[in-house]
Write a protein that holds these residues in place. Structure first.
Motif, short mmCIF file in Angstrom:
data_model
loop_
_atom_site.label_atom_id
_atom_site.label_comp_id
_atom_site.label_asym_id
_atom_site.label_seq_id
_atom_site.Cartn_x
_atom_site.Cartn_y
_atom_site.Cartn_z
N LEU A 150 1.60 1.92 8.91
CA LEU A 150 1.89 0.49 8.95
C LEU A 150 0.62 -0.34 9.17
N ALA A 151 -0.41 0.29 9.70
CA ALA A 151 -1.68 -0.42 9.88
C ALA A 151 -2.25 -0.90 8.54
N PHE A 152 -1.83 -0.29 7.45
CA PHE A 152 -2.32 -0.65 6.11
C PHE A 152 -1.42 -1.68 5.43
N LEU A 153 -0.35 -2.10 6.09
CA LEU A 153 0.64 -2.93 5.41
C LEU A 153 0.08 -4.27 4.91
N LEU A 154 -0.87 -4.83 5.64
CA LEU A 154 -1.41 -6.14 5.26
C LEU A 154 -2.63 -6.04 4.35
N ASP A 155 -2.96 -4.83 3.91
CA ASP A 155 -4.06 -4.69 2.95
C ASP A 155 -3.71 -5.43 1.66
N ASP A 156 -4.58 -6.32 1.24
CA ASP A 156 -4.32 -7.12 0.04
C ASP A 156 -5.65 -7.49 -0.59
N PRO A 157 -6.11 -6.73 -1.60
CA PRO A 157 -7.40 -7.04 -2.23
C PRO A 157 -7.45 -8.45 -2.80
N PRO A 214 0.84 -1.22 0.00
CA PRO A 214 0.00 0.00 0.00
C PRO A 214 0.87 1.26 0.00
N ARG A 215 1.45 1.58 -1.13
CA ARG A 215 2.43 2.66 -1.20
C ARG A 215 1.84 4.01 -0.80
N ARG A 216 0.61 4.28 -1.24
CA ARG A 216 0.03 5.59 -0.95
C ARG A 216 -0.11 5.80 0.55
N ALA A 217 -0.60 4.80 1.25
CA ALA A 217 -0.77 4.93 2.70
C ALA A 217 0.58 5.08 3.39
N LEU A 218 1.56 4.31 2.96
CA LEU A 218 2.88 4.36 3.58
C LEU A 218 3.56 5.71 3.33
N VAL A 219 3.47 6.20 2.10
CA VAL A 219 4.10 7.48 1.77
C VAL A 219 3.38 8.62 2.50
N ALA A 220 2.05 8.57 2.54
CA ALA A 220 1.30 9.62 3.24
C ALA A 220 1.65 9.65 4.72
N ALA A 221 1.74 8.47 5.34
CA ALA A 221 2.08 8.40 6.75
C ALA A 221 3.50 8.91 7.00
N ALA A 222 4.43 8.53 6.11
CA ALA A 222 5.81 9.00 6.25
C ALA A 222 5.88 10.52 6.13
N ALA A 223 5.17 11.08 5.17
CA ALA A 223 5.18 12.53 4.98
C ALA A 223 4.59 13.24 6.20
N ALA A 224 3.47 12.72 6.71
CA ALA A 224 2.85 13.33 7.89
C ALA A 224 3.77 13.24 9.10
N GLY A 225 4.39 12.06 9.29
CA GLY A 225 5.27 11.89 10.43
C GLY A 225 6.48 12.82 10.38
N LEU A 226 7.08 12.94 9.21
CA LEU A 226 8.26 13.80 9.07
C LEU A 226 7.88 15.28 9.22
#
Length: 212
Positions: free
Chosen positions: A59-66, A14-26
């Motif tokens: 990271l809560a989205f890491l296991l998302d797998d349609p 889930p790249r979008r969720a990971l990138v968004a979370a990283a941007a918000a955290g930084l």
């Protein structure tokens, strides 16, 4: 076989969720640098804890797998599939957290090791909750529910826990070391539950035998 799964697993992250979370955290971690005047240790502590929570929400989205119900048929056990996802994201998570620590000015930065322990526990809690949800339900994308649970849990811990039982103390509090012993125990417990949640359900293991 796990090596052959690297590319398909990489494509389904889930790249979008990971990138968004990283941007918000930084961005949150950079707030103390935007402050005028002398560095504020309280603001640095709050900024890093907020950044750790933002990373955990991602990271809560890491296991998302349609395609989860399709990949259960592949001859690779569930722990391996989840382990590949974690292994692919771990360097990115470490880089983000290291950058967040460095963004906070040194005079305002709380003890890095203790805050890293808090961030690790938050991340493992998020992954464990997602793993439990995918193990016990048919949900293919547990990220939204898991991140909501994590956010509500963090808010409850901050607002509702009595002062003498909170895990969110300040470095000048005499309970700092004791509290981080509790954080370490929380991390160990979450890791143990998460490893158990990553195993194949008993019914899933028995189904091929019964069908044969």
């Amino acid at each position: 076989m796990p090596r052959a799964l690297l590319r398909p697993v990489w494509r389904t992250l889930p790249r979008r969720a990971l990138v968004a979370a990283a941007a918000a955290g930084l961005l949150l971690a950079a707030v103390p640098r935007m402050q005028s005047g002398p560095p504020d240790p309280q603001l640095g502590l709050f900024a890093l804890r907020a950044a750790a929570l933002a990373f955990g929400l991602g990271l809560a989205f890491l296991l998302d797998d349609p395609a989860r119900h399709l990949t259960t048929a592949v001859p690779v056990r569930r722990p391996v599939r989840i382990g590949l996802r974690v292994a692919l994201v771990l360097p990115w998570a470490v880089l983000c957290w290291t950058t967040a620590l460095l963004l906070v000015p040194a005079p305002a930065r709380p003890p890095a090791g203790d805050l890293t322990l808090e961030a690790a526990a938050t991340a493992v809690l998020a992954l464990t909750a997602a793993a439990l949800m995918t193990r016990r339900t048919l949900i293919t994308e547990p990220g939204v529910m898991t991140s909501t649970w994590l956010l509500c849990t963090a808010a409850a811990a901050y607002l509702l826990l009595p002062h003498d039982r909170t895990l969110l103390v300040t470095p000048d509090d005499p309970r700092w070391q004791t509290t981080h012993t509790h954080w370490a125990l929380l991390l160990a417990a979450a890791t143990a539950v998460g490893l158990r949640a990553c195993t194949d359900p008993v019914r899933a293991r028995l189904r091929p035998r019964l069908s044969s």
